[in-house]
Design a protein around this motif. Structure first.
Motif, PDB file in Angstrom:
ATOM      1  N   ARG A  11       0.835  -1.206   0.000  1.00  0.00           N
ATOM      2  CA  ARG A  11       0.000   0.000   0.000  1.00  0.00           C
ATOM      3  C   ARG A  11       0.871   1.258   0.000  1.00  0.00           C
ATOM      4  O   ARG A  11       0.568   2.237  -0.693  1.00  0.00           O
ATOM      5  CB  ARG A  11      -0.949  -0.017   1.206  1.00  0.00           C
ATOM      6  CG  ARG A  11      -2.080  -1.028   1.084  1.00  0.00           C
ATOM      7  CD  ARG A  11      -3.114  -0.833   2.168  1.00  0.00           C
ATOM      8  NE  ARG A  11      -2.601  -1.131   3.497  1.00  0.00           N
ATOM      9  CZ  ARG A  11      -2.591  -2.342   4.040  1.00  0.00           C
ATOM     10  NH1 ARG A  11      -3.068  -3.382   3.368  1.00  0.00           N
ATOM     11  NH2 ARG A  11      -2.121  -2.539   5.267  1.00  0.00           N
ATOM     12  N   ASN A  59       2.353   1.792  -3.420  1.00  0.00           N
ATOM     13  CA  ASN A  59       1.347   2.320  -4.350  1.00  0.00           C
ATOM     14  C   ASN A  59       1.128   3.808  -4.132  1.00  0.00           C
ATOM     15  O   ASN A  59       1.007   4.577  -5.096  1.00  0.00           O
ATOM     16  CB  ASN A  59       0.028   1.560  -4.192  1.00  0.00           C
ATOM     17  CG  ASN A  59       0.096   0.157  -4.774  1.00  0.00           C
ATOM     18  OD1 ASN A  59       0.910  -0.115  -5.648  1.00  0.00           O
ATOM     19  ND2 ASN A  59      -0.757  -0.733  -4.279  1.00  0.00           N
ATOM     20  N   ARG A  60       1.072   4.223  -2.860  1.00  0.00           N
ATOM     21  CA  ARG A  60       0.895   5.652  -2.568  1.00  0.00           C
ATOM     22  C   ARG A  60       2.076   6.463  -3.086  1.00  0.00           C
ATOM     23  O   ARG A  60       1.910   7.551  -3.645  1.00  0.00           O
ATOM     24  CB  ARG A  60       0.725   5.859  -1.069  1.00  0.00           C
ATOM     25  CG  ARG A  60      -0.665   5.457  -0.557  1.00  0.00           C
ATOM     26  CD  ARG A  60      -0.722   5.486   0.958  1.00  0.00           C
ATOM     27  NE  ARG A  60      -0.334   6.783   1.475  1.00  0.00           N
ATOM     28  CZ  ARG A  60       0.021   6.994   2.748  1.00  0.00           C
ATOM     29  NH1 ARG A  60       0.033   5.980   3.608  1.00  0.00           N
ATOM     30  NH2 ARG A  60       0.356   8.187   3.149  1.00  0.00           N
TER      31      ARG A  60
END
Length: 274
Positions: free
Chosen positions: A61, A64-65
């Motif tokens: 995550r 991805n950010r």
């Protein structure tokens, strides 16, 4: 004879049945033991994988950010987490990142900290500490490369950025000199002395001698204050003026003396002290 034939070709004898039952029971318990062992191994593997699956999902995550929003999408501790992912692949690095920032206050403070102090943070060993210092060295060289083949006086912010990255978080004083040619292009960047937490011995004649050896026509003096406060001391001012007076008759200009602190810098020329 019938009994014997029966033993040979007919129904099994009691002894044969007993032997069969023994083999069957041994096979049963062996299979049961194997099944129990496999179940235990599977349970152990699941128990081991569950925490890993948790932080692996968190890592993805964060990646991805960063991929979608760049470094501005992440807090400082998250940027440090991303860095630690590759250095500590099998642990949750969020607590380590937060502990490092709590100890050293900023990302610059973490990368600038001595390896021995980094290792005082739980979860940071010698290898991780050295890797962090390697990353800091890469950052410094990147900033220094911005000064090459450029007129230093027209790239003053790059000079400050480089000096800050190189010296702001040192725990003892360093005295650095940037040697320039007649076009004010950087010839050499050298540390001339290392001292204590509040003093570095500087010898004006040695400074000028080195400038002559390099055919430098100008120099910029730089030193750090480990206390964090870049305010020049009386000794800083007097030493700078002595170097200016020693260098001037030999055609060497002292453009400035910059003092670097954790929270900023001071320019003796900007303060009109030289």
């Amino acid at each position: 004879m019938a009994d014997k034939a029966g033993d040979l070709f007919g129904s099994p004898t009691a002894s044969a049945v007993d032997d069969f039952h023994d083999v069957d029971e041994r096979s049963f318990f062996a299979e049961q033991t194997t099944r129990d062992s496999n179940i235990a191994k599977a349970a152990s593997a699941r128990a081991t994988m569950q925490p890993e699956a948790h932080y692996l999902g968190h890592r993805e995550r964060l990646r991805n950010r960063f991929r979608e929003g760049g470094e501005t999408a992440l807090a400082d501790y998250e940027v440090l987490e991303l860095l630690l992912f590759r250095l500590i692949p099998r642990r949750d690095t969020k607590p380590i990142a937060k502990a490092l920032l709590a100890r050293f206050q900023t990302l610059g403070g973490v990368l600038g900290a001595p390896p021995a102090l980094l290792q005082e943070v739980k979860g940071v060993g010698e290898t991780v500490a050295l890797d962090l210092k390697l990353i800091a060295s890469v950052a410094q060289r990147m900033l220094k490369s911005e000064l090459r083949e450029k007129q230093v006086l027209s790239s003053w912010s790059a000079v400050i950025d480089y000096c800050h990255a190189a010296m702001a978080y040192e725990t003892t004083e360093q005295f650095r000199i940037l040697f320039l040619d007649k076009r004010n292009v950087l010839i050499a960047d050298e540390i001339q002395g290392r001292g204590t937490v509040d003093h570095t011995p500087v010898y004006p004649r040695e400074v000028v001698k080195r400038a002559l050896e390099l055919s430098a026509t100008a120099i910029i003096l730089v030193h750090n204050h480990p206390s964090g406060d870049p305010t020049p001391s009386r000794a800083d001012i007097d030493m700078t003026r002595t170097i200016v007076e020693t260098a001037k008759p030999l055609g060497i200009t002292v453009h400035d003396h910059i003092i670097i602190g954790k929270d900023g810098h001071a320019s003796l020329k900007g303060l009109r002290l030289i």
